[in-house]
Design a protein around this motif. Structure first.
Motif, PDB file in Angstrom:
ATOM      1  N   PRO A  43       0.837  -1.204   0.000  1.00 13.50           N
ATOM      2  CA  PRO A  43       0.000   0.000   0.000  1.00 13.50           C
ATOM      3  C   PRO A  43       0.868   1.249   0.000  1.00 13.50           C
ATOM      4  N   GLY A  44       0.339   2.350  -0.539  1.00 14.76           N
ATOM      5  CA  GLY A  44       1.150   3.538  -0.743  1.00 14.76           C
ATOM      6  C   GLY A  44       0.776   4.717   0.136  1.00 14.76           C
ATOM      7  N   ILE A  45       1.759   5.581   0.369  1.00 13.96           N
ATOM      8  CA  ILE A  45       1.471   6.862   1.021  1.00 13.96           C
ATOM      9  C   ILE A  45       0.580   7.697   0.108  1.00 13.96           C
ATOM     10  N   THR A  46       0.869   7.642  -1.183  1.00 13.87           N
ATOM     11  CA  THR A  46       0.008   8.270  -2.170  1.00 13.87           C
ATOM     12  C   THR A  46      -0.294   7.247  -3.253  1.00 13.87           C
ATOM     13  N   GLY A  47      -1.156   7.622  -4.201  1.00 14.80           N
ATOM     14  CA  GLY A  47      -1.517   6.675  -5.242  1.00 14.80           C
ATOM     15  C   GLY A  47      -2.430   7.304  -6.272  1.00 14.80           C
TER      16      GLY A  47
END
Length: 253
Positions: free
Chosen positions: A201-205
């Motif tokens: 999972p990402g900090i942003t996306g």
């Protein structure tokens, strides 16, 4: 069923309009069902881009290099914010269990933006307010969340509450770019598990720079699927640039 036939802002070169809910569901119905259990299936068998050199190796190298630099630069700001939050209401940090790559659970770090007993208060507010309950069921967020503190609201608008997640990136729990980390119980309402479980999972996306804070959890799942189908270095760099623009516009909540 259609979520929205409106044009989402396209910062990344990925075609996102229109975005019917059945776009992904029709395609996914031809593929094997994959559960949220870590060893049940290999997401890369369903989404070939996840088996590419960049997704397997290059993405992690980029994460470690950029997160190390970013954490070094952000350390003074992080220390100042932690001190202010401590003065405002105690422990400045908050951790929560999230679901990561291959179904592994991890503790996600954040700067605290809510009152200390936020979970208990959420149940109370949702039981008391049907409109708030409907908003939570649709988006898994509240635009006017009464649990957020004054300083916390500023942190959320600027996304600075997520700075500690750089540590999650360095630990290997998360990536700089990827699907937004979800609560373990949210997998039951997530339409495309392989698109989530095949990546950190990402900090942003892609969701954050297109439909950020505006649409349903189901649309978020559809956008995550598109990202997983086309993950690439160039796409991640575009998302990072678009993220800076979103932060400067202070669109978080």
């Amino acid at each position: 069923m259609t979520l929205h036939y409106r044009a989402l802002p396209d910062f990344t070169g990925v075609d996102l309009n229109p975005m019917p809910a059945n776009y992904a569901l029709q395609d996914w119905s031809q593929r094997p069902t994959v559960s949220a259990s870590p060893g049940d299936a290999n997401p890369a068998e369903l989404l070939p881009a996840l088996a590419g050199d960049y997704a397997e190796t290059g993405k992690r190298v980029l994460d470690v290099v950029l997160a190390s630099v970013a954490l070094l630069l952000a350390a003074p700001v992080l220390a100042l914010l932690a001190a202010l939050l401590w003065i405002e209401g105690g422990n400045p940090f908050y951790t929560q269990e999230r679901l990561g790559r291959h179904g592994r659970h991890f503790r996600m770090y954040k700067l605290r933006s809510m009152v200390p007993d936020a979970s208990a208060r959420l149940v109370e507010y949702l039981d008391r307010d049907p409109a708030m309950r409907a908003e939570w069921d649709l988006t898994q967020k509240l635009k006017r969340d009464p649990r957020i503190t004054p300083l916390g609201r500023l942190l959320r608008k600027t996304s600075m509450d997520e700075l500690p997640q750089l540590l999650n990136v360095l630990k290997g729990d998360m990536s700089l770019v990827g699907p937004r980390p979800m609560l373990p119980q949210q997998m039951a309402i997530y339409a495309h598990p392989p698109a989530y479980l095949g990546l950190r999972p990402g900090i942003t996306g892609l969701w954050q720079v297109t439909a950020r804070n505006e649409d349903s959890f189901a649309l978020r799942a559809a956008i995550d699927l598109r990202y997983a189908e086309r993950v690439s270095l160039w796409g991640d760099l575009k998302i990072m640039v678009a993220t800076v623009r979103s932060i400067l516009r202070a669109t978080g909540y």
